[in-house]
Design an enzyme around this catalytic site. Structure first.
Site, PDB file in Angstrom:
ATOM      1  N   TYR A   1      -6.986  59.486  18.154  1.00  0.00           N
ATOM      2  CA  TYR A   1      -6.782  58.855  19.150  1.00  0.00           C
ATOM      3  C   TYR A   1      -7.515  57.615  19.376  1.00  0.00           C
ATOM      4  O   TYR A   1      -7.183  56.458  19.477  1.00  0.00           O
ATOM      5  CB  TYR A   1      -7.117  59.692  20.512  1.00  0.00           C
ATOM      6  CG  TYR A   1      -6.757  59.242  21.834  1.00  0.00           C
ATOM      7  CD1 TYR A   1      -5.334  58.648  22.186  1.00  0.00           C
ATOM      8  CD2 TYR A   1      -7.766  59.290  22.924  1.00  0.00           C
ATOM      9  CE1 TYR A   1      -5.264  57.966  23.564  1.00  0.00           C
ATOM     10  CE2 TYR A   1      -7.513  58.908  24.135  1.00  0.00           C
ATOM     11  CZ  TYR A   1      -6.269  58.207  24.746  1.00  0.00           C
ATOM     12  OH  TYR A   1      -6.186  57.696  25.689  1.00  0.00           O
TER      13      TYR A   1
ATOM     14  N   ILE B   1      -8.976  60.196  33.852  1.00  0.00           N
ATOM     15  CA  ILE B   1      -8.095  59.762  35.049  1.00  0.00           C
ATOM     16  C   ILE B   1      -7.903  61.136  35.994  1.00  0.00           C
ATOM     17  O   ILE B   1      -7.371  62.066  35.311  1.00  0.00           O
ATOM     18  CB  ILE B   1      -6.914  59.019  34.902  1.00  0.00           C
ATOM     19  CG1 ILE B   1      -7.055  57.669  33.944  1.00  0.00           C
ATOM     20  CG2 ILE B   1      -6.054  58.751  36.190  1.00  0.00           C
ATOM     21  CD1 ILE B   1      -8.099  56.748  34.838  1.00  0.00           C
TER      22      ILE B   1
ATOM     23  N   GLN C   1       0.923  61.012  33.359  1.00  0.00           N
ATOM     24  CA  GLN C   1       0.034  61.302  34.460  1.00  0.00           C
ATOM     25  C   GLN C   1      -0.175  59.754  35.241  1.00  0.00           C
ATOM     26  O   GLN C   1       0.149  59.858  36.255  1.00  0.00           O
ATOM     27  CB  GLN C   1      -1.430  61.652  33.645  1.00  0.00           C
ATOM     28  CG  GLN C   1      -2.210  61.910  34.956  1.00  0.00           C
ATOM     29  CD  GLN C   1      -3.800  61.918  34.700  1.00  0.00           C
ATOM     30  OE1 GLN C   1      -4.266  61.428  33.469  1.00  0.00           O
ATOM     31  NE2 GLN C   1      -4.658  62.275  35.372  1.00  0.00           N
TER      32      GLN C   1
ATOM     33  N   ASP D   1      12.799  55.281  23.818  1.00  0.00           N
ATOM     34  CA  ASP D   1      11.569  55.805  22.910  1.00  0.00           C
ATOM     35  C   ASP D   1      10.985  54.486  22.352  1.00  0.00           C
ATOM     36  O   ASP D   1      11.722  53.633  21.468  1.00  0.00           O
ATOM     37  CB  ASP D   1      12.297  56.553  21.706  1.00  0.00           C
ATOM     38  CG  ASP D   1      11.261  57.164  20.831  1.00  0.00           C
ATOM     39  OD1 ASP D   1      10.049  56.572  20.634  1.00  0.00           O
ATOM     40  OD2 ASP D   1      11.624  58.220  20.029  1.00  0.00           O
TER      41      ASP D   1
HETATM   42  C1  AKB Z   1      -8.367  61.842  26.848  1.00  0.00           C
HETATM   43  O1  AKB Z   1      -9.071  62.621  27.572  1.00  0.00           O
HETATM   44  O2  AKB Z   1      -7.910  61.748  25.888  1.00  0.00           O
HETATM   45  C2  AKB Z   1      -7.997  60.585  27.998  1.00  0.00           C
HETATM   46  C3  AKB Z   1      -8.814  59.478  27.882  1.00  0.00           C
HETATM   47  C4  AKB Z   1     -10.233  59.447  27.833  1.00  0.00           C
HETATM   48  O3  AKB Z   1      -8.353  58.290  27.205  1.00  0.00           O
HETATM   49  N1  AKB Z   1      -7.982  61.171  29.311  1.00  0.00           N
END
Ligand code: AKB
Length: 314
Positions: A143, A173, A12, A53
């Site tokens: 994450y 974003i 993105q 990669d």
């Molecule tokens: C997500 O929603 O995982 C991302 C972020 C906020 O890092 N857009």
């Protein structure tokens, strides 16, 4: 002139960052890389494109050497929602990919490395309103955990090896060219596509869910301004930044100003819990003070621009 490598140019952000960088630094000086997802035509047609990669160490070193790279944007990442479906892969790509890039950057004397962190580095114990730059980082998603570990790695490489690595904690974003892939803030992009196509959207977050967001032109500006910032003015490696904060209900009302017939309903899924663990608004005073960060778009101007762009394209 810089020689820039963009890792993750099909994503993105990468797909819109590459054309911006090429405008500023010259088409041939910006090397776009991809792995699985095809690169957009604009990226493919206007400058060098290669397979890369970040998990393949030798290939990464070969590219830095052959293309005489001095600047890297490492944008490849697995986002929050997909990360919860495959946490081990998220750790592997987000952290082992980053450490390979840090190591190769150190070995090849890269001048500047830009790596995005995220508001996902925060968690339920972080103050949720006007979240400060330095605060509690106890995320509950893989994450988020990879972003906190990544931030610490960047600080480590800066202090231990003087590698000039810089990072911003990106909010959600919103962009008109490439769809985001698997985040919790994706609803704020999907809502526009569904508005243009069907005048109806089913949101996977509750109406009152407030999250920090930013429009793509501001995201590109932030990444390039941070790259060009004078290092002597930077008192830290990782900065909070934000563009706007709104709830799902508020963006729906803004869209209704353009399309009276637009309707929305809410069916929260597993992403609600992720959103509830993130801040509602971000304090980005330090980015403003240390490198002059200032967003151009608010909810109203972003909505107008998204609708104009997508109405033409779809
Ligand atoms: C997500 O929603 O995982 C991302 C972020 C906020 O890092 N857009």
């Amino acid at each position: 002139m810089r020689r820039i490598l963009v890792i993750g140019a099909a994503g993105q952000i990468g797909s819109e960052l590459v054309p911006e960088l090429r405008k500023k630094y010259g088409n041939d000086n910006v090397i776009a890389t991809g792995r699985k997802t095809p690169l957009p035509d604009e990226v493919k047609e206007n400058g060098p494109v290669i397979y890369l990669d970040a998990l393949e160490k030798i290939l990464l070193s070969k590219v830095l050497f052959e293309y005489e790279i001095d600047t890297i944007f490492h944008m490849a990442s697995i986002l929050s929602a997909v990360g919860e479906k495959m946490p081990q892969a998220a750790w592997n790509i987000n952290i082992n990919g980053l450490i390979n890039v840090l190591e190769a950057s150190r070995a090849y004397g890269i001048k500047t490395l830009i790596w995005p962190s995220s508001i996902a580095a925060f968690g339920p114990t972080t103050p949720r309103e006007n979240t400060p730059n330095t605060t509690i980082l106890e995320p509950t998603t893989m994450y988020g955990i990879s972003k906190v570990a990544g931030e610490l790695l960047c600080e480590y490489y800066y202090h231990k090896y003087q590698l000039d690595v810089r990072s911003i904690r990106l909010p959600g974003i919103i962009s008109s060219e490439t769809l985001p892939g698997g985040g919790t803030t994706d609803y704020a992009v999907e809502i526009f596509y569904e508005t243009i196509r069907n005048k109806q959207y089913t949101c996977f977050l509750r109406e009152d869910t407030v999250l920090p967001m930013m429009y793509m032109p501001d995201c590109n500006k932030a990444l390039i301004d941070l790259l060009e910032a004078d290092n002597s003015k930077l008192k830290r490696r990782v900065y909070n930044i934000t563009g706007m904060s709104f709830s799902a209900g508020e963006i729906a009302s803004e869209i209704k100003k353009h399309f009276k017939e637009f309707t929305i309903d809410y069916k929260p899924d597993f992403r609600q819990e992720i959103a509830d663990s993130w801040p509602k608004s971000i304090d980005d005073t330090l980015a403003r003070k240390e490198w002059g960060w200032e967003p151009m778009y608010n909810l109203e101007s972003m909505t107008k621009d998204m609708i104009e762009k997508l109405s033409k394209r779809l």
